[in-house]
Design a protein around this motif. Structure first.
Motif, PDB file in Angstrom:
ATOM      1  N   ALA A   1     -27.833  -2.709 -23.205  1.00 37.22           N
ATOM      2  CA  ALA A   1     -26.959  -2.939 -21.998  1.00 37.22           C
ATOM      3  C   ALA A   1     -27.350  -4.303 -21.492  1.00 37.22           C
ATOM      4  O   ALA A   1     -26.571  -5.552 -21.256  1.00 37.22           O
ATOM      5  N   ALA A   2     -29.125  -4.183 -21.335  1.00 32.55           N
ATOM      6  CA  ALA A   2     -29.325  -5.477 -20.896  1.00 32.55           C
ATOM      7  C   ALA A   2     -29.342  -6.371 -22.043  1.00 32.55           C
ATOM      8  O   ALA A   2     -29.527  -8.125 -20.994  1.00 32.55           O
ATOM      9  N   PHE A   3     -29.909  -6.414 -22.864  1.00 27.54           N
ATOM     10  CA  PHE A   3     -30.123  -7.621 -24.018  1.00 27.54           C
ATOM     11  C   PHE A   3     -29.003  -7.841 -24.133  1.00 27.54           C
ATOM     12  O   PHE A   3     -29.003  -9.443 -24.106  1.00 27.54           O
ATOM     13  N   SER A   4     -27.374  -8.378 -23.715  1.00 32.43           N
ATOM     14  CA  SER A   4     -26.548  -8.781 -24.236  1.00 32.43           C
ATOM     15  C   SER A   4     -25.653  -8.963 -23.364  1.00 32.43           C
ATOM     16  O   SER A   4     -24.524  -9.163 -23.150  1.00 32.43           O
ATOM     17  N   SER A   5     -26.564  -8.540 -22.257  1.00 38.62           N
ATOM     18  CA  SER A   5     -25.333  -8.890 -20.281  1.00 38.62           C
ATOM     19  C   SER A   5     -25.743 -10.577 -20.588  1.00 38.62           C
ATOM     20  O   SER A   5     -26.765 -11.322 -20.620  1.00 38.62           O
TER      21      SER A   5
ATOM     22  N   GLY B   1     -26.061  -2.162 -34.491  1.00 38.95           N
ATOM     23  CA  GLY B   1     -24.892  -3.090 -35.184  1.00 38.95           C
ATOM     24  C   GLY B   1     -24.320  -3.815 -33.497  1.00 38.95           C
ATOM     25  O   GLY B   1     -23.539  -4.303 -33.959  1.00 38.95           O
ATOM     26  N   LEU B   2     -25.481  -4.127 -32.562  1.00 36.85           N
ATOM     27  CA  LEU B   2     -25.765  -5.144 -31.544  1.00 36.85           C
ATOM     28  C   LEU B   2     -24.952  -6.318 -31.913  1.00 36.85           C
ATOM     29  O   LEU B   2     -24.829  -7.117 -31.563  1.00 36.85           O
TER      30      LEU B   2
ATOM     31  N   ASP C   1     -38.508 -12.207 -36.076  1.00 36.38           N
ATOM     32  CA  ASP C   1     -39.272 -12.658 -34.916  1.00 36.38           C
ATOM     33  C   ASP C   1     -39.978 -14.401 -35.894  1.00 36.38           C
ATOM     34  O   ASP C   1     -41.231 -14.442 -35.421  1.00 36.38           O
ATOM     35  N   GLN C   2     -38.452 -14.593 -35.616  1.00 33.95           N
ATOM     36  CA  GLN C   2     -38.740 -16.353 -36.218  1.00 33.95           C
ATOM     37  C   GLN C   2     -37.795 -16.828 -35.382  1.00 33.95           C
ATOM     38  O   GLN C   2     -37.103 -16.411 -34.593  1.00 33.95           O
ATOM     39  N   ASP C   3     -37.741 -18.230 -36.277  1.00 38.07           N
ATOM     40  CA  ASP C   3     -36.752 -19.025 -35.798  1.00 38.07           C
ATOM     41  C   ASP C   3     -35.568 -19.155 -36.283  1.00 38.07           C
ATOM     42  O   ASP C   3     -34.683 -19.927 -37.027  1.00 38.07           O
ATOM     43  N   LEU C   4     -34.999 -17.856 -36.513  1.00 31.94           N
ATOM     44  CA  LEU C   4     -33.752 -18.160 -37.395  1.00 31.94           C
ATOM     45  C   LEU C   4     -32.438 -16.888 -35.826  1.00 31.94           C
ATOM     46  O   LEU C   4     -32.838 -16.799 -35.344  1.00 31.94           O
ATOM     47  N   PHE C   5     -31.160 -17.609 -36.312  1.00 33.78           N
ATOM     48  CA  PHE C   5     -29.681 -17.594 -35.210  1.00 33.78           C
ATOM     49  C   PHE C   5     -29.270 -16.304 -35.573  1.00 33.78           C
ATOM     50  O   PHE C   5     -29.229 -15.886 -36.640  1.00 33.78           O
ATOM     51  N   TYR C   6     -29.680 -15.911 -35.101  1.00 36.02           N
ATOM     52  CA  TYR C   6     -28.136 -14.601 -34.131  1.00 36.02           C
ATOM     53  C   TYR C   6     -27.131 -14.420 -33.618  1.00 36.02           C
ATOM     54  O   TYR C   6     -27.087 -15.023 -32.735  1.00 36.02           O
ATOM     55  N   LYS C   7     -26.165 -13.510 -33.480  1.00 35.34           N
ATOM     56  CA  LYS C   7     -25.004 -13.882 -32.950  1.00 35.34           C
ATOM     57  C   LYS C   7     -24.588 -12.043 -32.554  1.00 35.34           C
ATOM     58  O   LYS C   7     -25.072 -11.473 -33.729  1.00 35.34           O
ATOM     59  N   PHE C   8     -24.119 -11.804 -31.532  1.00 34.86           N
ATOM     60  CA  PHE C   8     -23.889 -10.617 -30.703  1.00 34.86           C
ATOM     61  C   PHE C   8     -22.550 -10.348 -32.249  1.00 34.86           C
ATOM     62  O   PHE C   8     -21.210 -10.784 -32.487  1.00 34.86           O
ATOM     63  N   SER C   9     -22.423  -9.080 -32.838  1.00 29.03           N
ATOM     64  CA  SER C   9     -21.272  -8.191 -33.472  1.00 29.03           C
ATOM     65  C   SER C   9     -19.728  -8.495 -32.985  1.00 29.03           C
ATOM     66  O   SER C   9     -19.781  -8.064 -31.066  1.00 29.03           O
TER      67      SER C   9
ATOM     68  N   GLU D   1     -18.043  -5.780 -24.351  1.00 28.08           N
ATOM     69  CA  GLU D   1     -18.211  -4.620 -24.179  1.00 28.08           C
ATOM     70  C   GLU D   1     -19.218  -3.785 -23.105  1.00 28.08           C
ATOM     71  O   GLU D   1     -19.239  -3.578 -22.303  1.00 28.08           O
ATOM     72  N   PHE D   2     -20.990  -4.005 -23.905  1.00 23.79           N
ATOM     73  CA  PHE D   2     -21.657  -4.197 -22.775  1.00 23.79           C
ATOM     74  C   PHE D   2     -22.330  -4.765 -21.564  1.00 23.79           C
ATOM     75  O   PHE D   2     -22.789  -4.579 -20.683  1.00 23.79           O
ATOM     76  N   ALA D   3     -21.631  -6.498 -21.441  1.00 22.05           N
ATOM     77  CA  ALA D   3     -21.623  -6.842 -20.133  1.00 22.05           C
ATOM     78  C   ALA D   3     -21.183  -6.135 -19.358  1.00 22.05           C
ATOM     79  O   ALA D   3     -21.654  -6.258 -18.027  1.00 22.05           O
ATOM     80  N   LEU D   4     -19.962  -5.239 -19.450  1.00 24.47           N
ATOM     81  CA  LEU D   4     -19.286  -4.279 -18.645  1.00 24.47           C
ATOM     82  C   LEU D   4     -20.120  -3.634 -18.292  1.00 24.47           C
ATOM     83  O   LEU D   4     -20.400  -3.213 -16.862  1.00 24.47           O
ATOM     84  N   VAL D   5     -20.957  -2.809 -18.854  1.00 25.07           N
ATOM     85  CA  VAL D   5     -21.540  -1.820 -18.844  1.00 25.07           C
ATOM     86  C   VAL D   5     -23.285  -2.606 -17.413  1.00 25.07           C
ATOM     87  O   VAL D   5     -23.157  -1.293 -16.703  1.00 25.07           O
ATOM     88  N   SER D   6     -23.574  -3.634 -18.135  1.00 24.21           N
ATOM     89  CA  SER D   6     -24.745  -4.323 -17.205  1.00 24.21           C
ATOM     90  C   SER D   6     -24.112  -4.916 -16.408  1.00 24.21           C
ATOM     91  O   SER D   6     -25.364  -4.384 -15.325  1.00 24.21           O
ATOM     92  N   GLU D   7     -23.230  -4.860 -16.287  1.00 26.19           N
ATOM     93  CA  GLU D   7     -22.800  -5.479 -14.602  1.00 26.19           C
ATOM     94  C   GLU D   7     -22.361  -4.350 -13.563  1.00 26.19           C
ATOM     95  O   GLU D   7     -23.316  -4.103 -12.248  1.00 26.19           O
ATOM     96  N   LYS D   8     -22.031  -2.994 -13.999  1.00 25.84           N
ATOM     97  CA  LYS D   8     -21.849  -1.776 -13.500  1.00 25.84           C
ATOM     98  C   LYS D   8     -23.222  -1.382 -13.236  1.00 25.84           C
ATOM     99  O   LYS D   8     -23.614  -0.748 -11.815  1.00 25.84           O
ATOM    100  N   CYS D   9     -24.451  -1.503 -14.358  1.00 23.86           N
ATOM    101  CA  CYS D   9     -25.661  -1.255 -13.782  1.00 23.86           C
ATOM    102  C   CYS D   9     -26.314  -1.841 -12.899  1.00 23.86           C
ATOM    103  O   CYS D   9     -26.740  -1.594 -11.983  1.00 23.86           O
ATOM    104  N   LEU D  10     -26.186  -3.346 -12.485  1.00 25.07           N
ATOM    105  CA  LEU D  10     -26.272  -4.376 -11.749  1.00 25.07           C
ATOM    106  C   LEU D  10     -25.936  -3.734 -10.211  1.00 25.07           C
ATOM    107  O   LEU D  10     -26.716  -4.137  -9.434  1.00 25.07           O
ATOM    108  N   SER D  11     -24.499  -3.774  -9.854  1.00 25.54           N
ATOM    109  CA  SER D  11     -23.993  -2.529  -9.229  1.00 25.54           C
ATOM    110  C   SER D  11     -24.908  -1.887  -8.831  1.00 25.54           C
ATOM    111  O   SER D  11     -24.495  -1.611  -7.026  1.00 25.54           O
ATOM    112  N   VAL D  12     -25.279  -0.907  -9.117  1.00 28.65           N
ATOM    113  CA  VAL D  12     -26.113   0.135  -8.487  1.00 28.65           C
ATOM    114  C   VAL D  12     -28.065  -0.145  -8.875  1.00 28.65           C
ATOM    115  O   VAL D  12     -28.226   0.113  -7.307  1.00 28.65           O
TER     116      VAL D  12
END
Length: 118
Positions: A15-19, A72-73, A86-94, A100-111
């Motif tokens: 949740a934090a990583f994808s926020s 699968g994140l 752990d290199q200069d390679l590019f990754y994208k969120f699935s 989906e997880f941004a919404l969860v993390s925003e709820k966590c931040l509010s708490v």
């Protein structure tokens, strides 16, 4: 590397990583003359995980990133690398995962509050 996270710890890390608020910094990059929107660099992701989990060992942070990729994140932008590096390679969120997880993390931040705000 002998390093494990509980299911709850993995969910919190995911949740934090994808926020978009506190997670790994995703931005636009050009790779092989193509623009890739909202991607992040493996090395920077390891840096972020080290900071977030308060780790001093890059191998442990890499392993945590590997766990997230296995869940699968995210994936390599061309899918030519099946493991997280752990290199200069590019990754994208699935597809759909960051939102989906941004919404969860925003709820966590509010708490719990934003760790970057004093």
């Amino acid at each position: 590397v002998d390093f494990t996270l509980s299911e709850m710890e993995l969910e919190q890390l995911e949740a934090a990583f994808s926020s978009p608020l506190i997670g790994v910094r995703a931005r636009d990059h050009v790779y092989r003359m193509a623009l890739h929107k909202g991607v992040f660099i493996g090395k920077e992701a390891v840096d972020w995980i080290m900071f977030y989990l308060k780790l001093e060992d890059r191998l442990k942070a890499w392993k945590a990133g590997h766990f997230l990729m296995e869940r699968g994140l995210f994936e390599h932008i061309t899918r030519s690398h099946k493991t997280f590096r752990d290199q200069d390679l590019f990754y994208k969120f699935s597809p759909g995962r960051r939102t989906e997880f941004a919404l969860v993390s925003e709820k966590c931040l509010s708490v719990i509050g934003d760790p970057f705000v004093a």
